[in-house]
Scaffold this motif. Structure first.
Motif, PDB file in Angstrom:
ATOM      1  N   LYS A 208       0.813  -1.211   0.000  1.00  0.00           N
ATOM      2  CA  LYS A 208       0.000   0.000   0.000  1.00  0.00           C
ATOM      3  C   LYS A 208       0.849   1.265   0.000  1.00  0.00           C
ATOM      4  O   LYS A 208       1.865   1.354   0.699  1.00  0.00           O
ATOM      5  CB  LYS A 208      -0.902  -0.014   1.247  1.00  0.00           C
ATOM      6  N   LEU A 209       0.442   2.231  -0.798  1.00  0.00           N
ATOM      7  CA  LEU A 209       0.985   3.587  -0.747  1.00  0.00           C
ATOM      8  C   LEU A 209       0.173   4.381   0.258  1.00  0.00           C
ATOM      9  O   LEU A 209      -1.047   4.474   0.147  1.00  0.00           O
ATOM     10  CB  LEU A 209       0.907   4.250  -2.123  1.00  0.00           C
ATOM     11  N   ALA A 210       0.851   4.950   1.261  1.00  0.00           N
ATOM     12  CA  ALA A 210       0.152   5.719   2.283  1.00  0.00           C
ATOM     13  C   ALA A 210       0.081   7.204   1.940  1.00  0.00           C
ATOM     14  O   ALA A 210      -0.812   7.911   2.418  1.00  0.00           O
ATOM     15  CB  ALA A 210       0.836   5.540   3.641  1.00  0.00           C
ATOM     16  N   GLY A 211       1.011   7.692   1.123  1.00  0.00           N
ATOM     17  CA  GLY A 211       0.965   9.099   0.754  1.00  0.00           C
ATOM     18  C   GLY A 211       2.213   9.541   0.023  1.00  0.00           C
ATOM     19  O   GLY A 211       3.250   8.863   0.046  1.00  0.00           O
ATOM     20  N   THR A 212       2.121  10.690  -0.635  1.00  0.00           N
ATOM     21  CA  THR A 212       3.233  11.292  -1.369  1.00  0.00           C
ATOM     22  C   THR A 212       3.441  12.706  -0.854  1.00  0.00           C
ATOM     23  O   THR A 212       2.470  13.440  -0.642  1.00  0.00           O
ATOM     24  CB  THR A 212       2.936  11.339  -2.877  1.00  0.00           C
ATOM     25  N   ALA A 213       4.676  13.093  -0.612  1.00  0.00           N
ATOM     26  CA  ALA A 213       4.966  14.439  -0.131  1.00  0.00           C
ATOM     27  C   ALA A 213       4.473  15.480  -1.126  1.00  0.00           C
ATOM     28  O   ALA A 213       4.390  15.222  -2.329  1.00  0.00           O
ATOM     29  CB  ALA A 213       6.466  14.597   0.106  1.00  0.00           C
ATOM     30  N   ALA A 214       4.157  16.659  -0.618  1.00  0.00           N
ATOM     31  CA  ALA A 214       3.628  17.722  -1.470  1.00  0.00           C
ATOM     32  C   ALA A 214       4.575  18.063  -2.607  1.00  0.00           C
ATOM     33  O   ALA A 214       4.134  18.374  -3.722  1.00  0.00           O
ATOM     34  CB  ALA A 214       3.330  18.961  -0.630  1.00  0.00           C
ATOM     35  N   ASP A 215       5.895  17.993  -2.343  1.00  0.00           N
ATOM     36  CA  ASP A 215       6.871  18.299  -3.396  1.00  0.00           C
ATOM     37  C   ASP A 215       7.249  17.067  -4.214  1.00  0.00           C
ATOM     38  O   ASP A 215       8.071  17.158  -5.131  1.00  0.00           O
ATOM     39  CB  ASP A 215       8.126  18.942  -2.807  1.00  0.00           C
ATOM     40  N   GLY A 216       6.667  15.927  -3.888  1.00  0.00           N
ATOM     41  CA  GLY A 216       6.917  14.712  -4.659  1.00  0.00           C
ATOM     42  C   GLY A 216       8.260  14.065  -4.413  1.00  0.00           C
ATOM     43  O   GLY A 216       8.599  13.062  -5.051  1.00  0.00           O
ATOM     44  N   ARG A 217       9.042  14.584  -3.470  1.00  0.00           N
ATOM     45  CA  ARG A 217      10.395  14.074  -3.272  1.00  0.00           C
ATOM     46  C   ARG A 217      10.478  12.902  -2.289  1.00  0.00           C
ATOM     47  O   ARG A 217      11.572  12.425  -1.980  1.00  0.00           O
ATOM     48  CB  ARG A 217      11.324  15.200  -2.836  1.00  0.00           C
ATOM     49  N   SER A 218       9.369  12.457  -1.801  1.00  0.00           N
ATOM     50  CA  SER A 218       9.347  11.261  -0.959  1.00  0.00           C
ATOM     51  C   SER A 218       7.969  10.629  -1.029  1.00  0.00           C
ATOM     52  O   SER A 218       6.974  11.305  -1.327  1.00  0.00           O
ATOM     53  CB  SER A 218       9.706  11.589   0.502  1.00  0.00           C
ATOM     54  N   VAL A 219       7.938   9.330  -0.794  1.00  0.00           N
ATOM     55  CA  VAL A 219       6.668   8.604  -0.703  1.00  0.00           C
ATOM     56  C   VAL A 219       6.678   7.835   0.612  1.00  0.00           C
ATOM     57  O   VAL A 219       7.739   7.445   1.116  1.00  0.00           O
ATOM     58  CB  VAL A 219       6.456   7.631  -1.881  1.00  0.00           C
ATOM     59  N   THR A 220       5.502   7.630   1.180  1.00  0.00           N
ATOM     60  CA  THR A 220       5.361   6.816   2.380  1.00  0.00           C
ATOM     61  C   THR A 220       4.536   5.594   2.018  1.00  0.00           C
ATOM     62  O   THR A 220       3.445   5.715   1.465  1.00  0.00           O
ATOM     63  CB  THR A 220       4.672   7.600   3.509  1.00  0.00           C
ATOM     64  N   VAL A 221       5.095   4.426   2.298  1.00  0.00           N
ATOM     65  CA  VAL A 221       4.435   3.179   1.945  1.00  0.00           C
ATOM     66  C   VAL A 221       4.316   2.303   3.181  1.00  0.00           C
ATOM     67  O   VAL A 221       5.004   2.496   4.185  1.00  0.00           O
ATOM     68  CB  VAL A 221       5.198   2.411   0.841  1.00  0.00           C
ATOM     69  N   VAL A 233      13.105  -2.474   5.441  1.00  0.00           N
ATOM     70  CA  VAL A 233      13.923  -1.500   4.720  1.00  0.00           C
ATOM     71  C   VAL A 233      13.331  -1.396   3.320  1.00  0.00           C
ATOM     72  O   VAL A 233      13.059  -2.412   2.684  1.00  0.00           O
ATOM     73  CB  VAL A 233      15.399  -1.939   4.635  1.00  0.00           C
ATOM     74  N   VAL A 234      13.105  -0.180   2.862  1.00  0.00           N
ATOM     75  CA  VAL A 234      12.539   0.032   1.525  1.00  0.00           C
ATOM     76  C   VAL A 234      13.467   0.936   0.734  1.00  0.00           C
ATOM     77  O   VAL A 234      13.834   2.021   1.195  1.00  0.00           O
ATOM     78  CB  VAL A 234      11.131   0.659   1.591  1.00  0.00           C
ATOM     79  N   ARG A 235      13.852   0.484  -0.450  1.00  0.00           N
ATOM     80  CA  ARG A 235      14.697   1.265  -1.341  1.00  0.00           C
ATOM     81  C   ARG A 235      13.975   1.512  -2.653  1.00  0.00           C
ATOM     82  O   ARG A 235      12.980   0.858  -2.953  1.00  0.00           O
ATOM     83  CB  ARG A 235      16.024   0.546  -1.591  1.00  0.00           C
ATOM     84  N   ALA A 236      14.497   2.437  -3.421  1.00  0.00           N
ATOM     85  CA  ALA A 236      13.876   2.800  -4.697  1.00  0.00           C
ATOM     86  C   ALA A 236      14.906   2.794  -5.807  1.00  0.00           C
ATOM     87  O   ALA A 236      16.002   3.349  -5.659  1.00  0.00           O
ATOM     88  CB  ALA A 236      13.233   4.181  -4.601  1.00  0.00           C
ATOM     89  N   LEU A 237      14.563   2.164  -6.912  1.00  0.00           N
ATOM     90  CA  LEU A 237      15.354   2.257  -8.141  1.00  0.00           C
ATOM     91  C   LEU A 237      14.634   3.240  -9.056  1.00  0.00           C
ATOM     92  O   LEU A 237      13.512   2.971  -9.501  1.00  0.00           O
ATOM     93  CB  LEU A 237      15.474   0.887  -8.817  1.00  0.00           C
ATOM     94  N   GLU A 238      15.244   4.382  -9.317  1.00  0.00           N
ATOM     95  CA  GLU A 238      14.609   5.434 -10.088  1.00  0.00           C
ATOM     96  C   GLU A 238      15.104   5.454 -11.527  1.00  0.00           C
ATOM     97  O   GLU A 238      16.312   5.388 -11.784  1.00  0.00           O
ATOM     98  CB  GLU A 238      14.882   6.805  -9.460  1.00  0.00           C
ATOM     99  N   MET A 266       6.766   3.424   6.056  1.00  0.00           N
ATOM    100  CA  MET A 266       8.169   3.725   5.756  1.00  0.00           C
ATOM    101  C   MET A 266       8.231   4.882   4.760  1.00  0.00           C
ATOM    102  O   MET A 266       7.582   4.852   3.710  1.00  0.00           O
ATOM    103  CB  MET A 266       8.858   2.501   5.155  1.00  0.00           C
ATOM    104  N   LYS A 267       9.035   5.896   5.070  1.00  0.00           N
ATOM    105  CA  LYS A 267       9.237   7.028   4.174  1.00  0.00           C
ATOM    106  C   LYS A 267      10.452   6.769   3.302  1.00  0.00           C
ATOM    107  O   LYS A 267      11.519   6.433   3.807  1.00  0.00           O
ATOM    108  CB  LYS A 267       9.424   8.312   4.979  1.00  0.00           C
ATOM    109  N   VAL A 268      10.289   6.925   1.999  1.00  0.00           N
ATOM    110  CA  VAL A 268      11.373   6.679   1.048  1.00  0.00           C
ATOM    111  C   VAL A 268      11.686   7.987   0.328  1.00  0.00           C
ATOM    112  O   VAL A 268      10.831   8.553  -0.368  1.00  0.00           O
ATOM    113  CB  VAL A 268      10.983   5.599   0.016  1.00  0.00           C
ATOM    114  N   GLU A 269      12.899   8.479   0.506  1.00  0.00           N
ATOM    115  CA  GLU A 269      13.331   9.707  -0.163  1.00  0.00           C
ATOM    116  C   GLU A 269      13.707   9.393  -1.608  1.00  0.00           C
ATOM    117  O   GLU A 269      14.301   8.348  -1.902  1.00  0.00           O
ATOM    118  CB  GLU A 269      14.528  10.315   0.565  1.00  0.00           C
TER     119      GLU A 269
END
Length: 301
Positions: A208-221, A233-238, A266-269
């Motif tokens: 589940k995605l819990a939310g996205t920061a207003a500036d889009g620079r992080s997501v909380t899942v 631990v949550v990582r992102a491949l961009e 978990m907040k992922v930058e």
């Protein structure tokens, strides 16, 4: 640092960041040589998912669909008057006093600032009410006295959209509770199959995605872990088209352990704002949904 020096650093870093997004770069916890929660197999699976989605029919369908990424049920603009009313909303504890409109148009239009529009099936007032009103809990209650069709805005995979919404009047409130009235688009079939939980060096899916920061620079899942570890631990491949999240647990302990699944936000930058890039789960190979499939705010139908 002087303005000229800052400008020079920006000129030097910009090509590197661009290359990072084109080639794919990792973000998330880092710098700990003792962290064994990340493995080359995990990163390779994330890369496979990103490559499969790049330029795929699924990516094209996703870019043209309506996928909400925020709550479809929106509290009154004034906010809840009390903690009791807030609990009633969380428990979906509503009472209907009065009648709801019986008929409405079959279709509604979703619109984005770019001028793009999409026509989607429209829920009736009764169906919209039933989506957030379970009416089966004791304790505090909120009373709905009527409804009319209007509009609201909601964050989507393509940015903020203006959508039809049912505006429910609440006893004691000057502004309505809003419920988005159009249904999300059908999720396109993923171009890559899922892999088993715990495979690829210990990957776990992200439910589940819990939310996205207003500036889009992080997501909380929402991420899962067990009772005998140090947590997820949550990582992102961009890449320039997608952000693939890959989750695992760290500090798993051997020996007897109670069989339970714990969930943790978990907040992922991110290196760059999420924007219209598709947010994918490395295990399922599918977009990470906002809300539960059977809940009042699912990402898709």
């Amino acid at each position: 640092m002087t303005i000229r020096a800052k400008h020079l650093v920006g000129l030097l870093l910009a090509p590197l960041l661009g290359a990072c997004l084109l080639a794919g770069c990792d973000s998330g916890p880092g710098g700990d040589d003792n962290d064994t929660s990340q493995s080359p197999r995990q990163r390779e699976r994330a890369r496979q998912v990103a490559d499969a989605w790049r330029g795929s029919a699924a990516a094209t369908a996703w870019s043209k669909g309506y996928y909400p990424m925020a709550d479809a049920v929106q509290a009154p603009e004034s906010g809840w008057h009390s903690k009791a009313d807030e609990r009633a909303s969380e428990n979906r504890n509503f009472t209907l006093r009065g009648e709801l409109p019986a008929a409405t148009a079959a279709k509604g239009k979703v619109g984005w600032p770019s001028g793009d529009t999409l026509t989607r099936p429209l829920w009736g007032a009764e169906q919209a009410y039933q989506s957030f009103a379970l009416d089966d809990s004791t304790g505090a209650r909120l009373t709905v006295t009527g409804a009319k069709l209007g509009t609201t805005t909601i964050a989507t995979s393509r940015g903020t959209a203006t959508v039809p919404a049912w505006l429910f009047t609440l006893d004691g409130y000057d502004t309505p509770l809003k419920r988005v009235a159009v249904t999300p688009s059908k999720l396109p079939r993923s171009p890559i199959g899922s892999t088993a939980q715990g495979s690829a060096g210990g990957l776990w899916s992200i439910p589940k995605l819990a939310g996205t920061a207003a500036d889009g620079r992080s997501v909380t899942v929402e991420a899962a872990h067990g009772a005998c570890d140090d947590g997820p631990v949550v990582r992102a491949l961009e890449t320039d088209e997608s952000v693939v999240l890959y989750a695992s647990v760290t500090g798993a302990k051997s020996g007897p352990c109670t069989a339970q699944m714990l969930m943790q936000d978990m907040k992922v930058e991110l290196h760059e704002p999420l924007g219209d890039r598709v947010l994918l789960d490395a295990v399922t190979g599918r977009p990470v949904p906002y809300g539960q499939p059977g809940g009042p705010s699912p990402s898709w139908s």
